[in-house]
Motif scaffolding. Structure first.
Motif, mmCIF file in Angstrom:
data_model
loop_
_atom_site.group_PDB
_atom_site.id
_atom_site.type_symbol
_atom_site.label_atom_id
_atom_site.label_comp_id
_atom_site.label_asym_id
_atom_site.label_seq_id
_atom_site.Cartn_x
_atom_site.Cartn_y
_atom_site.Cartn_z
ATOM 1 N N ALA A 37 0.854 -1.042 0.309
ATOM 2 C CA ALA A 37 0.044 0.140 0.061
ATOM 3 C C ALA A 37 0.783 1.777 -0.062
ATOM 4 O O ALA A 37 0.848 2.074 -0.453
ATOM 5 C CB ALA A 37 -0.356 -0.280 1.017
ATOM 6 N N ALA A 38 2.184 1.011 0.389
ATOM 7 C CA ALA A 38 2.631 2.367 0.937
ATOM 8 C C ALA A 38 3.549 2.179 -0.300
ATOM 9 O O ALA A 38 3.846 3.710 -0.498
ATOM 10 C CB ALA A 38 3.756 2.357 2.082
ATOM 11 N N SER A 39 3.957 1.641 -1.026
ATOM 12 C CA SER A 39 4.324 1.714 -2.246
ATOM 13 C C SER A 39 4.155 2.562 -3.399
ATOM 14 O O SER A 39 4.793 3.418 -4.119
ATOM 15 C CB SER A 39 4.807 0.488 -2.859
ATOM 16 O OG SER A 39 6.105 -0.333 -2.104
ATOM 17 N N LEU A 40 2.549 2.245 -3.707
ATOM 18 C CA LEU A 40 1.783 3.432 -4.481
ATOM 19 C C LEU A 40 2.152 4.695 -3.976
ATOM 20 O O LEU A 40 2.170 6.191 -4.683
ATOM 21 C CB LEU A 40 0.889 3.138 -3.780
ATOM 22 C CG LEU A 40 -0.022 1.302 -4.471
ATOM 23 C CD1 LEU A 40 -1.876 1.991 -3.313
ATOM 24 C CD2 LEU A 40 -0.326 2.017 -5.920
ATOM 25 N N LEU A 41 2.601 5.555 -2.473
ATOM 26 C CA LEU A 41 2.759 7.128 -2.356
ATOM 27 C C LEU A 41 4.331 7.340 -2.692
ATOM 28 O O LEU A 41 4.360 7.738 -2.730
ATOM 29 C CB LEU A 41 2.322 6.564 -0.915
ATOM 30 C CG LEU A 41 2.779 8.201 -0.692
ATOM 31 C CD1 LEU A 41 2.098 9.415 -0.464
ATOM 32 C CD2 LEU A 41 2.133 8.097 1.600
ATOM 33 N N ALA A 191 -2.612 10.061 -4.442
ATOM 34 C CA ALA A 191 -1.491 9.017 -3.745
ATOM 35 C C ALA A 191 -2.066 8.652 -2.438
ATOM 36 O O ALA A 191 -2.426 7.224 -2.194
ATOM 37 C CB ALA A 191 -0.211 8.910 -3.970
ATOM 38 N N LEU A 192 -1.823 9.170 -1.317
ATOM 39 C CA LEU A 192 -2.009 9.281 -0.253
ATOM 40 C C LEU A 192 -4.173 8.319 0.797
ATOM 41 O O LEU A 192 -3.936 7.415 0.664
ATOM 42 C CB LEU A 192 -2.301 10.252 0.478
ATOM 43 C CG LEU A 192 -2.387 10.405 2.365
ATOM 44 C CD1 LEU A 192 -0.951 8.904 2.894
ATOM 45 C CD2 LEU A 192 -2.071 11.723 3.098
ATOM 46 N N ALA A 193 -4.515 9.066 -0.301
ATOM 47 C CA ALA A 193 -5.702 8.283 -0.677
ATOM 48 C C ALA A 193 -5.706 6.245 -1.365
ATOM 49 O O ALA A 193 -6.259 5.398 -0.108
ATOM 50 C CB ALA A 193 -6.663 8.544 -1.359
ATOM 51 N N VAL A 194 -4.871 6.820 -2.305
ATOM 52 C CA VAL A 194 -4.675 4.933 -2.924
ATOM 53 C C VAL A 194 -4.719 4.370 -1.753
ATOM 54 O O VAL A 194 -4.479 2.889 -1.785
ATOM 55 C CB VAL A 194 -4.555 4.980 -4.448
ATOM 56 C CG1 VAL A 194 -4.213 4.358 -4.667
ATOM 57 C CG2 VAL A 194 -5.393 6.145 -4.982
ATOM 58 N N SER A 195 -3.102 4.974 -1.190
ATOM 59 C CA SER A 195 -1.729 3.824 -0.090
ATOM 60 C C SER A 195 -3.636 3.709 0.632
ATOM 61 O O SER A 195 -3.156 2.269 1.087
ATOM 62 C CB SER A 195 -1.579 4.875 0.325
ATOM 63 O OG SER A 195 0.040 5.612 -0.481
ATOM 64 N N VAL A 196 -4.167 4.602 1.008
ATOM 65 C CA VAL A 196 -5.332 3.291 2.473
ATOM 66 C C VAL A 196 -5.527 2.490 2.138
ATOM 67 O O VAL A 196 -6.153 2.167 2.578
ATOM 68 C CB VAL A 196 -5.491 5.548 2.547
ATOM 69 C CG1 VAL A 196 -6.761 4.406 4.217
ATOM 70 C CG2 VAL A 196 -4.591 6.287 3.649
ATOM 71 N N ALA A 197 -6.317 3.054 1.129
ATOM 72 C CA ALA A 197 -7.452 2.131 0.320
ATOM 73 C C ALA A 197 -7.264 0.467 -0.219
ATOM 74 O O ALA A 197 -7.605 0.120 -0.125
ATOM 75 C CB ALA A 197 -7.665 2.585 -0.881
ATOM 76 N N LEU A 222 -12.411 4.732 -2.679
ATOM 77 C CA LEU A 222 -11.524 5.228 -2.667
ATOM 78 C C LEU A 222 -11.009 5.072 -3.619
ATOM 79 O O LEU A 222 -10.276 5.985 -4.800
ATOM 80 C CB LEU A 222 -10.301 4.950 -1.067
ATOM 81 C CG LEU A 222 -10.716 6.228 -0.079
ATOM 82 C CD1 LEU A 222 -10.030 5.697 1.053
ATOM 83 C CD2 LEU A 222 -11.519 7.159 -0.166
ATOM 84 N N LEU A 223 -10.783 3.388 -3.972
ATOM 85 C CA LEU A 223 -9.861 2.832 -5.565
ATOM 86 C C LEU A 223 -10.490 3.829 -6.288
ATOM 87 O O LEU A 223 -10.304 4.762 -7.719
ATOM 88 C CB LEU A 223 -9.670 1.859 -5.226
ATOM 89 C CG LEU A 223 -8.196 1.103 -4.160
ATOM 90 C CD1 LEU A 223 -8.779 -0.669 -4.589
ATOM 91 C CD2 LEU A 223 -7.007 1.851 -4.622
ATOM 92 N N VAL A 224 -11.973 3.243 -6.606
ATOM 93 C CA VAL A 224 -12.949 3.737 -7.687
ATOM 94 C C VAL A 224 -13.059 5.279 -7.756
ATOM 95 O O VAL A 224 -12.600 5.780 -9.160
ATOM 96 C CB VAL A 224 -13.739 3.721 -7.652
ATOM 97 C CG1 VAL A 224 -14.943 3.739 -8.169
ATOM 98 C CG2 VAL A 224 -14.444 2.153 -7.477
ATOM 99 N N ALA A 225 -12.749 6.290 -7.093
ATOM 100 C CA ALA A 225 -12.402 7.617 -6.703
ATOM 101 C C ALA A 225 -11.445 8.122 -7.074
ATOM 102 O O ALA A 225 -11.190 9.470 -7.696
ATOM 103 C CB ALA A 225 -12.980 8.097 -5.060
#
Length: 450
Positions: A37-41, A191-197, A222-225
């Protein structure tokens, strides 16, 4: 890259032990998923940073942060501290991975890039052989804390090297983007929202109670948004060029790493195979990946890259079929081990080829953006494919008397992403206009609408 691989392969077998020692087995999915998840950010941060001033600064920051995060994990006294350490280590890994790819694009000519990427894959051979058993020995002889401390000491070597060797060197200023190449920079809040998602979904699909369903639903929303904001326009429609390349990275990575998660689970639970056999599967897969990557590095002038991607996807499809056949009790368990090795051959051909295609489709001076998009797509693919497959597996497990039918459904589902990757490989083809964009040359008006 060698030490990054060593740390990654040494840590994964220890996480269940650490979670049990910290009385946090219930939160193990969160600990295991925090890194991805954090690698996304980290990928988004590193890509934007590399484009602004070159790859050296995010690379240096990534390796220094790796040391600090390993120390956080090493001193963990609660499961939440361990989860924090894995999350911040994921940010560091995202910075390093994107910086390495951006550096390849910024520093090496096109005819050398394939061999450089095959060298990066070769750096994982020795860690795959020595990392897990050495980590297991240290954990048995002392504790899992000692493994994290040792990895922090090893990672300190590239951190010091990055500071000393790159100190004072000027950054690589990005060239202005031509009018024919549109690049959208991802927003850090997204990016932060997608990491949490990603963390929420990976935790939510492990059970069907109200709390897990709420977490999974919130993660999906969150992923869709926000996920589309981190990827090139037209990615989900497989637009020709960089969008299709990014989408194929998501499909292939999602299929492979989900297969890598479910085959060992099937071997250890449904087929009752000893742990040493499962370890051999990981070692064989790492060697196969490196070998296939070496082969693709020597096919640069012979086979178009998009065809190597198609061949890699076809090989992965064979691996998925083999894994599904192994849910039949009459099929020997050792055949399931071979499915991971075969799938790794496909990834060894497809992954470096997709990286090279992304650099070829990217305007000069925007290699960091392309690398960040690939990293984001890879992590999103792992999250989404694993999430859907886990949900199907959980549902089938509850509906059937044994686990093997659930594994059959999970492996059958994986045919969708690999078949999609094979069918869409032609969309990543490099055209004359794409070569002009990558080199920063003016693009003819007739080509700008592609």
């Amino acid at each position: 890259m060698f030490l990054t691989g060593f740390a990654a392969l040494a840590v994964m077998p220890l996480l269940p032990v650490a979670a049990r020692d910290l009385d946090g087995v219930g939160l193990y999915p969160l600990v295991a998923g925090a890194f991805v998840a954090a690698s996304l950010l980290g990928g988004v941060l590193g890509g934007a940073w590399a484009d602004r001033g070159g790859a050296r600064r995010p690379l240096t920051a990534g390796v220094i942060l790796s040391v600090a995060t390993l120390l956080v994990s090493a001193t963990s006294t609660t499961i939440w501290q361990l989860a924090l350490g894995r999350f911040t280590d994921g940010i560091a890994a995202g910075l390093v991975a994107v910086s390495v790819n951006a550096a390849v694009g910024q520093s090496y000519p096109d005819h050398l890039r394939a061999r450089v990427l095959s060298l990066m894959s070769a750096c994982w051979i020795v860690p795959s052989l020595a990392g897990p058993p050495l980590a297991g020995f240290v954990a048995t002889r002392w504790s899992w804390h000692a493994v994290f401390f040792g990895l922090a000491g090893l990672t300190l070597i590239p951190a010091v090297a990055a500071v000393l060797l790159l100190r004072g060197r000027p950054g690589t200023a990005p060239e202005p983007v031509r009018s024919g190449a549109s690049v959208r920079r991802p927003a850090l809040p997204a990016a932060l929202a997608v990491s949490v998602a990603a963390a929420l979904t990976q935790y939510g699909v492990t059970a069907w109670d109200v709390r897990h369903v709420v977490c999974a639903s919130a993660g999906v929303a969150l992923l869709v948004a926000f996920a589309p904001r981190l990827l090139p326009p037209r990615t989900w429609r497989a637009g020709a060029g960089l969008p299709a390349t990014v989408l194929l990275r998501a499909l292939t990575s999602g299929a492979y790493f989900t297969l890598e998660a479910f085959v060992p689970l099937m071997l250890s639970t449904a087929r009752r195979v000893p742990g040493t056999v499962t370890g051999l599967a990981f070692t064989g897969a790492a060697l196969a990946w490196a070998g296939a990557s070496w082969v693709q590095g020597r096919l640069h002038h012979r086979v178009p890259r998009h065809r190597l991607v198609a061949v890699g996807a076809a090989i992965m499809a064979v691996a998925v079929v083999v894994a599904a056949l192994c849910t039949v009790p009459a099929v020997p368990s050792a055949v399931a081990v071979s499915s991971m090795v075969v799938a790794a051959v496909g990834m060894g051909l497809a992954t470096p080829s997709l990286t090279l295609l992304s650099l070829a489709h990217t305007p000069a001076g925007r290699q960091g953006y392309a690398s960040g998009a690939l990293q984001t797509a890879q992590n999103l693919g792992q999250t989404l494919v694993l999430m859907v497959t886990s949900a199907v597996f959980t549902a089938l497990s509850a509906a059937s008397t044994g686990q093997l039918p659930a594994f059959t459904g999970a492996f059958t589902l994986l045919m969708l992403p690999v078949a999609g990757a094979g069918c869409l490989a032609g969309r990543t083809r490099i055209t004359a206009a794409g070569r002009q964009r990558a080199s920063g040359q003016p693009v003819a008006e007739a080509d700008r609408g592609m």
